[in-house]
Design a protein around this motif. Structure first.
Motif, mmCIF file in Angstrom:
data_model
loop_
_atom_site.group_PDB
_atom_site.id
_atom_site.type_symbol
_atom_site.label_atom_id
_atom_site.label_comp_id
_atom_site.label_asym_id
_atom_site.label_seq_id
_atom_site.Cartn_x
_atom_site.Cartn_y
_atom_site.Cartn_z
ATOM 1 N N SER A 300 3.775 40.168 -15.740
ATOM 2 C CA SER A 300 3.820 39.806 -14.306
ATOM 3 C C SER A 300 5.160 39.505 -13.997
ATOM 4 O O SER A 300 6.151 39.547 -14.367
ATOM 5 C CB SER A 300 3.217 38.406 -14.210
ATOM 6 O OG SER A 300 1.907 38.374 -14.806
ATOM 7 N N VAL A 301 5.467 39.687 -12.550
ATOM 8 C CA VAL A 301 6.602 39.687 -11.732
ATOM 9 C C VAL A 301 6.417 38.146 -11.186
ATOM 10 O O VAL A 301 5.555 37.953 -10.225
ATOM 11 C CB VAL A 301 6.834 40.721 -10.701
ATOM 12 C CG1 VAL A 301 8.448 40.501 -9.975
ATOM 13 C CG2 VAL A 301 6.916 41.944 -11.352
ATOM 14 N N LEU A 302 7.638 37.537 -11.281
ATOM 15 C CA LEU A 302 7.590 36.019 -10.620
ATOM 16 C C LEU A 302 8.542 35.827 -9.663
ATOM 17 O O LEU A 302 9.530 36.407 -9.680
ATOM 18 C CB LEU A 302 7.840 35.197 -11.864
ATOM 19 C CG LEU A 302 7.051 35.395 -13.203
ATOM 20 C CD1 LEU A 302 7.564 34.371 -14.191
ATOM 21 C CD2 LEU A 302 5.669 35.267 -12.820
ATOM 22 N N GLY A 303 8.156 35.213 -8.914
ATOM 23 C CA GLY A 303 9.129 34.807 -7.420
ATOM 24 C C GLY A 303 10.223 33.634 -7.847
ATOM 25 O O GLY A 303 9.922 33.187 -9.176
ATOM 26 N N PRO A 304 10.953 33.351 -7.067
ATOM 27 C CA PRO A 304 11.970 32.313 -7.534
ATOM 28 C C PRO A 304 11.256 30.869 -7.704
ATOM 29 O O PRO A 304 12.001 30.075 -8.551
ATOM 30 C CB PRO A 304 12.790 32.117 -6.082
ATOM 31 C CG PRO A 304 12.570 33.497 -5.376
ATOM 32 C CD PRO A 304 11.202 33.943 -5.471
ATOM 33 N N ASP A 305 9.929 30.525 -7.325
ATOM 34 C CA ASP A 305 9.315 29.342 -7.721
ATOM 35 C C ASP A 305 8.479 29.436 -8.706
ATOM 36 O O ASP A 305 7.886 28.583 -9.356
ATOM 37 C CB ASP A 305 8.709 28.842 -6.423
ATOM 38 C CG ASP A 305 7.696 29.862 -6.000
ATOM 39 O OD1 ASP A 305 7.416 30.835 -6.578
ATOM 40 O OD2 ASP A 305 6.834 29.437 -5.100
ATOM 41 N N LEU A 330 4.572 44.519 -5.784
ATOM 42 C CA LEU A 330 4.955 43.181 -5.303
ATOM 43 C C LEU A 330 4.063 42.930 -3.832
ATOM 44 O O LEU A 330 4.004 43.608 -3.029
ATOM 45 C CB LEU A 330 6.279 42.884 -4.839
ATOM 46 C CG LEU A 330 7.287 43.338 -6.194
ATOM 47 C CD1 LEU A 330 8.556 43.052 -5.781
ATOM 48 C CD2 LEU A 330 6.833 42.862 -7.485
ATOM 49 N N ASP A 331 3.635 41.627 -3.804
ATOM 50 C CA ASP A 331 3.052 41.173 -2.725
ATOM 51 C C ASP A 331 3.647 41.115 -1.302
ATOM 52 O O ASP A 331 4.928 40.610 -1.439
ATOM 53 C CB ASP A 331 2.269 39.696 -2.760
ATOM 54 C CG ASP A 331 1.389 39.617 -4.020
ATOM 55 O OD1 ASP A 331 0.829 40.824 -4.313
ATOM 56 O OD2 ASP A 331 1.293 38.522 -4.392
ATOM 57 N N THR A 332 3.617 41.685 -0.206
ATOM 58 C CA THR A 332 4.112 41.628 0.790
ATOM 59 C C THR A 332 4.301 40.313 1.617
ATOM 60 O O THR A 332 5.266 39.932 2.129
ATOM 61 C CB THR A 332 3.575 42.739 1.962
ATOM 62 O OG1 THR A 332 2.206 42.503 2.356
ATOM 63 C CG2 THR A 332 3.757 44.073 1.359
ATOM 64 N N ALA A 333 3.418 39.379 1.252
ATOM 65 C CA ALA A 333 3.373 38.155 1.892
ATOM 66 C C ALA A 333 4.506 37.465 1.222
ATOM 67 O O ALA A 333 4.851 36.438 1.703
ATOM 68 C CB ALA A 333 1.798 37.545 1.510
ATOM 69 N N SER A 334 4.971 37.777 0.132
ATOM 70 C CA SER A 334 6.084 37.032 -0.595
ATOM 71 C C SER A 334 7.472 37.288 0.173
ATOM 72 O O SER A 334 8.485 36.401 -0.119
ATOM 73 C CB SER A 334 6.320 37.615 -1.902
ATOM 74 O OG SER A 334 6.680 38.821 -1.784
ATOM 75 N N GLY A 335 7.393 38.206 1.161
ATOM 76 C CA GLY A 335 8.642 38.398 1.765
ATOM 77 C C GLY A 335 9.643 39.086 0.989
ATOM 78 O O GLY A 335 10.992 38.957 1.182
ATOM 79 N N VAL A 336 9.376 39.915 -0.039
ATOM 80 C CA VAL A 336 10.587 40.070 -1.091
ATOM 81 C C VAL A 336 11.446 41.455 -0.329
ATOM 82 O O VAL A 336 10.781 41.956 0.504
ATOM 83 C CB VAL A 336 9.784 40.960 -2.237
ATOM 84 C CG1 VAL A 336 10.773 41.854 -3.042
ATOM 85 C CG2 VAL A 336 9.270 39.817 -3.228
ATOM 86 N N ALA A 337 12.431 41.281 -0.618
ATOM 87 C CA ALA A 337 13.685 42.294 -0.070
ATOM 88 C C ALA A 337 14.498 42.764 -0.773
ATOM 89 O O ALA A 337 14.684 42.328 -2.105
ATOM 90 C CB ALA A 337 14.260 41.286 1.183
ATOM 91 N N GLU A 338 14.931 43.780 -0.750
ATOM 92 C CA GLU A 338 16.259 44.430 -1.504
ATOM 93 C C GLU A 338 17.307 43.647 -1.796
ATOM 94 O O GLU A 338 17.776 43.008 -0.937
ATOM 95 C CB GLU A 338 16.563 45.852 -0.830
ATOM 96 C CG GLU A 338 17.305 46.649 -1.777
ATOM 97 C CD GLU A 338 17.880 48.101 -1.147
ATOM 98 O OE1 GLU A 338 18.383 48.674 -1.937
ATOM 99 O OE2 GLU A 338 17.425 48.318 -0.106
ATOM 100 N N GLY A 339 17.586 43.530 -3.118
ATOM 101 C CA GLY A 339 18.565 42.639 -3.401
ATOM 102 C C GLY A 339 18.234 41.251 -3.936
ATOM 103 O O GLY A 339 19.062 40.277 -4.492
ATOM 104 N N ASP A 340 17.150 40.895 -3.884
ATOM 105 C CA ASP A 340 16.354 39.597 -4.141
ATOM 106 C C ASP A 340 16.528 39.511 -5.796
ATOM 107 O O ASP A 340 16.247 40.436 -6.362
ATOM 108 C CB ASP A 340 14.955 39.312 -3.695
ATOM 109 C CG ASP A 340 14.947 38.972 -2.374
ATOM 110 O OD1 ASP A 340 15.884 38.692 -1.586
ATOM 111 O OD2 ASP A 340 13.675 38.863 -1.638
#
Length: 366
Positions: A300-305, A330-340
């Protein structure tokens, strides 16, 4: 059921190969005397020789064969001419990918297909079922061996063997070398200058031996599917069943460049156009770790939260960068961008990773 074997199986055993089942085929993963790291380095710095005869081969022939294939597969064969090859996809009606493959266009009535091992029969079967009268689809999997010569010194090896090598990328010609007729294709799966050679299965051993002899002054090294995987992952190249599948569309996998969007017909067209217009729910990204630990498929890939925002599709230690790398949807709804900065759940431990857009290393394909 016992796995199938390449026409070069005896050569692999004699060379001390570590063999493993790959899509129903017993294939070399690495060879004695170096292993994956040495084989990977040989391709990036010199030249390596792979047996990829597990790849399928099939022909589509008859009046209008190329036009028929173009109505089925995603890419637009009208963009290329005879003597050129094209990466394309065989999709379901819902846009899922049955397989990705290379099409070699001999002429309007003669097309050669090279699908993946596990899906060759399925792709050729679908084409055979859809073929109009006068067009024949033939499975040549057992008749043709495929060898890959990859790396900055690949051209020199072909020249020493008397094979044509001065070819434009994604083009092919037929020549003679090593005592056999061979189709030389300027294609590959490593990100390096290289070739794939198609030769009759009963002449594969002669060609293999001739390539090793001709390549000895260039330091040619036998390479297995382990190095093939690290090389392709560094380039961000998809592997069917990982970055492309019946559940993963070309839009999600950033493979929309292999879709002829303006074509009036191909399998999965309506579903893919709708997904492209709406935007995919998930998108393929690269993940780069700061150390040697690597993400692995299914993690699993986890977001900052700490919330799960995706899953790793491929992962390995990058011999070129000396760090762990991976590909992930990765879910596009998460707003992930390059460099995150994200993290991967490695059996309950957190592996920090940076989001990057592949390739991870520079491509030398020209």
């Amino acid at each position: 059921m016992s796995p199938l074997t390449s026409p070069l199986h005896d050569r692999h055993v004699a060379a001390g190969a570590k063999l493993a089942d790959f899509s129903g085929w017993s294939m070399p993963i690495e060879y004695a005397g170096g292993g994956v790291l040495a084989e990977h380095a040989a391709v990036r710095e010199g030249v390596g020789l792979f047996d990829v005869s597990h790849l399928g081969t099939g022909t589509v022939r008859g009046p209008g064969a190329a036009e028929f294939v173009n109505r089925c597969l995603t890419n637009d064969l009208g963009r290329i001419g005879p003597g050129q090859a094209q990466y394309t996809l065989c999709c379901q009606d819902d846009g899922g990918v049955v397989d990705d493959l290379i099409v070699y266009l001999h002429g309007p009535d003669d097309v050669l297909l090279v699908p993946n091992a596990a899906n060759a029969a399925e792709v050729l079967g679908r084409l055979a079922d859809a073929a109009p009268s006068g067009i024949t689809v033939e499975n040549r999997h057992a008749d043709v061996a495929v060898l890959a010569v990859q790396g900055p010194r690949a051209l020199q090896v072909l020249e020493l063997l008397g094979l044509p090598g001065e070819l434009a990328y994604m083009s092919f010609v037929t020549g003679t070398g090593g005592g056999a007729e061979v189709t030389v294709c300027r294609t590959g799966y490593t990100g390096e200058h290289g070739y794939e050679l198609l030769v009759a299965a009963d002449r594969a051993a002669e060609m293999w031996d001739a390539l090793l002899e001709a390549g000895e002054p260039e330091g040619i090294r036998l390479c297995g599917l382990g190095a093939r995987d690290t090389l392709r992952t560094e380039m961000g190249y998809p592997l069917h069943g990982h970055e492309l599948s019946r559940e993963i569309s070309p839009v999600q996998a950033r493979a929309g460049w292999a879709v002829g969007w303006k074509k009036p017909a191909f399998w999965g067209r309506e579903a893919l156009l709708a997904e492209k217009e709406a935007g995919p729910a998930r998108l393929l990204w690269g993940l780069k770790a700061g150390g040697r630990q690597s993400p692995r498929p299914g993690m699993s890939v986890l977001g900052p939260d700490g919330a799960v925002i995706g899953s790793v599709t491929s992962g390995t230690f990058s011999p070129s960068l000396r760090v762990g790398i991976g590909l992930a949807l990765l879910d596009t709804a998460s707003g992930v961008a390059e460099g995150d900065e994200l993290s991967v759940d490695v059996r309950g431990r957190v592996l920090p990773v940076e989001v990057v857009k592949p390739p991870f290393v520079e491509s030398h394909v020209r």
